[in-house]
Design a protein around this motif. Structure first.
Motif, PDB file in Angstrom:
ATOM      1  N   CYS A 129       2.941  -8.518  -2.955  1.00 14.98           N
ATOM      2  CA  CYS A 129       3.086  -8.105  -1.561  1.00 14.98           C
ATOM      3  C   CYS A 129       4.573  -7.945  -1.226  1.00 14.98           C
ATOM      4  CB  CYS A 129       2.449  -9.123  -0.629  1.00 14.98           C
ATOM      5  SG  CYS A 129       2.422  -8.586   1.097  1.00 14.98           S
ATOM      6  N   VAL A 130       4.938  -6.770  -0.736  1.00 10.80           N
ATOM      7  CA  VAL A 130       6.340  -6.509  -0.382  1.00 10.80           C
ATOM      8  C   VAL A 130       6.543  -6.406   1.130  1.00 10.80           C
ATOM      9  CG1 VAL A 130       6.896  -5.435  -2.586  1.00 10.80           C
ATOM     10  CG2 VAL A 130       6.053  -4.006  -0.713  1.00 10.80           C
ATOM     11  N   ARG A 131       5.462  -6.057   1.850  1.00 10.63           N
ATOM     12  CA  ARG A 131       5.523  -6.045   3.309  1.00 10.63           C
ATOM     13  C   ARG A 131       4.162  -6.500   3.847  1.00 10.63           C
ATOM     14  NH1 ARG A 131       7.559  -0.407   5.705  1.00 10.63           N
ATOM     15  NH2 ARG A 131       6.120   0.447   4.127  1.00 10.63           N
TER      16      ARG A 131
ATOM     17  N   PHE B 227       3.476 -10.473  13.854  1.00 17.66           N
ATOM     18  CA  PHE B 227       4.240 -11.133  12.795  1.00 17.66           C
ATOM     19  C   PHE B 227       4.433 -10.123  11.673  1.00 17.66           C
ATOM     20  CE2 PHE B 227       2.148 -14.395  15.188  1.00 17.66           C
ATOM     21  CZ  PHE B 227       3.075 -15.429  15.265  1.00 17.66           C
ATOM     22  N   VAL B 228       5.687  -9.918  11.298  1.00 16.31           N
ATOM     23  CA  VAL B 228       6.024  -8.940  10.258  1.00 16.31           C
ATOM     24  C   VAL B 228       6.900  -9.624   9.225  1.00 16.31           C
ATOM     25  CG1 VAL B 228       7.133  -6.742   9.750  1.00 16.31           C
ATOM     26  CG2 VAL B 228       5.909  -7.033  11.910  1.00 16.31           C
ATOM     27  N   ALA B 229       6.538  -9.467   7.967  1.00 17.44           N
ATOM     28  CA  ALA B 229       7.335 -10.038   6.876  1.00 17.44           C
ATOM     29  C   ALA B 229       7.673  -8.943   5.885  1.00 17.44           C
ATOM     30  CB  ALA B 229       6.568 -11.159   6.175  1.00 17.44           C
TER      31      ALA B 229
ATOM     32  N   GLY C 222      -0.223 -13.097   4.764  1.00 21.77           N
ATOM     33  CA  GLY C 222       0.112 -14.498   5.012  1.00 21.77           C
ATOM     34  C   GLY C 222       0.879 -15.139   3.880  1.00 21.77           C
ATOM     35  N   SER C 223       0.578 -14.737   2.639  1.00 25.41           N
ATOM     36  CA  SER C 223       1.318 -15.300   1.513  1.00 25.41           C
ATOM     37  C   SER C 223       2.787 -14.905   1.581  1.00 25.41           C
ATOM     38  CB  SER C 223       0.703 -14.845   0.179  1.00 25.41           C
ATOM     39  OG  SER C 223       0.881 -13.460  -0.045  1.00 25.41           O
ATOM     40  N   LEU C 224       3.043 -13.669   2.029  1.00 31.07           N
ATOM     41  CA  LEU C 224       4.435 -13.239   2.164  1.00 31.07           C
ATOM     42  C   LEU C 224       5.121 -13.968   3.312  1.00 31.07           C
ATOM     43  CD1 LEU C 224       6.654 -11.421   1.085  1.00 31.07           C
ATOM     44  CD2 LEU C 224       5.838  -9.601   2.611  1.00 31.07           C
ATOM     45  N   LEU C 225       4.428 -14.166   4.430  1.00 30.55           N
ATOM     46  CA  LEU C 225       4.991 -14.972   5.518  1.00 30.55           C
ATOM     47  C   LEU C 225       5.391 -16.345   4.998  1.00 30.55           C
ATOM     48  CD1 LEU C 225       3.772 -12.839   7.604  1.00 30.55           C
ATOM     49  CD2 LEU C 225       3.198 -14.825   9.017  1.00 30.55           C
ATOM     50  N   THR C 226       4.493 -16.953   4.221  1.00 32.26           N
ATOM     51  CA  THR C 226       4.729 -18.297   3.707  1.00 32.26           C
ATOM     52  C   THR C 226       5.978 -18.343   2.843  1.00 32.26           C
ATOM     53  OG1 THR C 226       2.364 -18.803   3.747  1.00 32.26           O
ATOM     54  CG2 THR C 226       3.743 -20.156   2.307  1.00 32.26           C
ATOM     55  N   GLU C 227       6.087 -17.425   1.916  1.00 31.65           N
ATOM     56  CA  GLU C 227       7.234 -17.438   0.998  1.00 31.65           C
ATOM     57  C   GLU C 227       8.534 -17.083   1.709  1.00 31.65           C
ATOM     58  OE1 GLU C 227       4.986 -16.603  -3.242  1.00 31.65           O
ATOM     59  OE2 GLU C 227       5.901 -14.893  -2.205  1.00 31.65           O
TER      60      GLU C 227
END
Length: 259
Positions: free
Chosen positions: A116-118, A130-132, A210-215
């Motif tokens: 996941c990149v975005r 929420f944007v990561a 959500g995994s990208l938010l977490t990291e």
């Protein structure tokens, strides 16, 4: 599509076909894909609109939506080898949506070679976005979101689980319940409202954003055997619970207690 345009697309689609049906669904607009697994007309229409826009903007990418996969399961098998893919969860927390609860969300994620990149999460009733972006952090309604590094303190750790049978005391931990919506749970983690989340399965449209938010807030997300979560990894190869935590020490402590 640029990051702002994807979020605007999600917000527009929610305003068109999701929010007008909140607490207004007719009985024939709610169906079951499997016993207890609800889908609504809002899920299907929202996914169709988002899919069409992404396909027009990025015709060479694989697009995997939750509802499309229900009728074409082979889509999921293509994720691991796709150079570029989009994941769509048109209404995450469908049961909440059906029962008139505001904890539901629209989620989209962009994957490159299974990573996941975005990621985007839009909570229509809470008006929270929420944007990561990998390497660029997490943003809530346009403002950078940070949280202090979570420490291992059994007296203050806040841990939630998606398994009702797991709620309660586990060693030194007391587990509460998730919001039954990954698009709400992961923002809780990013905001510091919880320190860890335990899930029973890792379907990519539920967990990619959500995994990208977490990291990006300095946390980790791993399976119970310690393997890092990758949205493109085949579900059949995922082992044990999926645990997201605000820091590596918190993950180790929670995983040990849940064992």
């Amino acid at each position: 599509m640029d990051t702002a345009s994807v979020l605007a697309l999600m917000q527009d689609v929610a305003a068109q076909v999701i929010t007008p049906r909140f607490r207004s669904l007719a009985s024939e607009e709610v169906m079951e894909k499997n016993p207890g697994d609800l889908v609504t007309i809002a899920d299907r229409e929202a996914e169709a609109l988002i899919t069409a826009a992404l396909r027009e903007a990025d015709p060479d990418a694989l697009i995997v939506g939750e509802e499309a996969t229900a009728s074409e399961p082979s889509l999921l098998d293509q994720l691991a080898d796709a150079p570029r893919a989009w994941l769509i969860d048109p209404v995450d927390g469908t049961k909440n949506f059906v029962h008139g609860r505001p904890d539901h969300a629209v989620m989209v994620a962009e994957l490159h070679a299974g990573e996941c990149v975005r990621g985007w999460i839009w909570q229509p009733e809470h008006k929270l976005a929420f944007v990561a972006e990998r390497g660029a952090g997490v943003w809530r309604n346009g403002e950078r979101l940070t949280r202090p590094e979570a420490q291992v303190d059994p007296e203050t750790l806040r841990v939630v689980t998606s398994r009702p049978s797991q709620e309660g005391r586990h060693g030194t931990l007391t587990l509460g319940s998730t919001a039954w919506c990954c698009g709400v749970d992961y923002p809780w983690l990013a905001e510091g409202r919880v320190d860890a989340i335990a899930y029973s399965r890792g379907l990519p449209w539920d967990h990619a954003a959500g995994s990208l938010l977490t990291e990006e807030i300095g946390g980790v997300i791993r399976h119970a055997d310690g393997t890092r979560y990758r949205p493109g990894r085949p579900v059949a190869q995922q082992t044990g619970q999926l645990i997201a935590a605000a820091s590596a020490p918190v993950w180790e402590y929670v995983a040990d207690q849940l064992r």
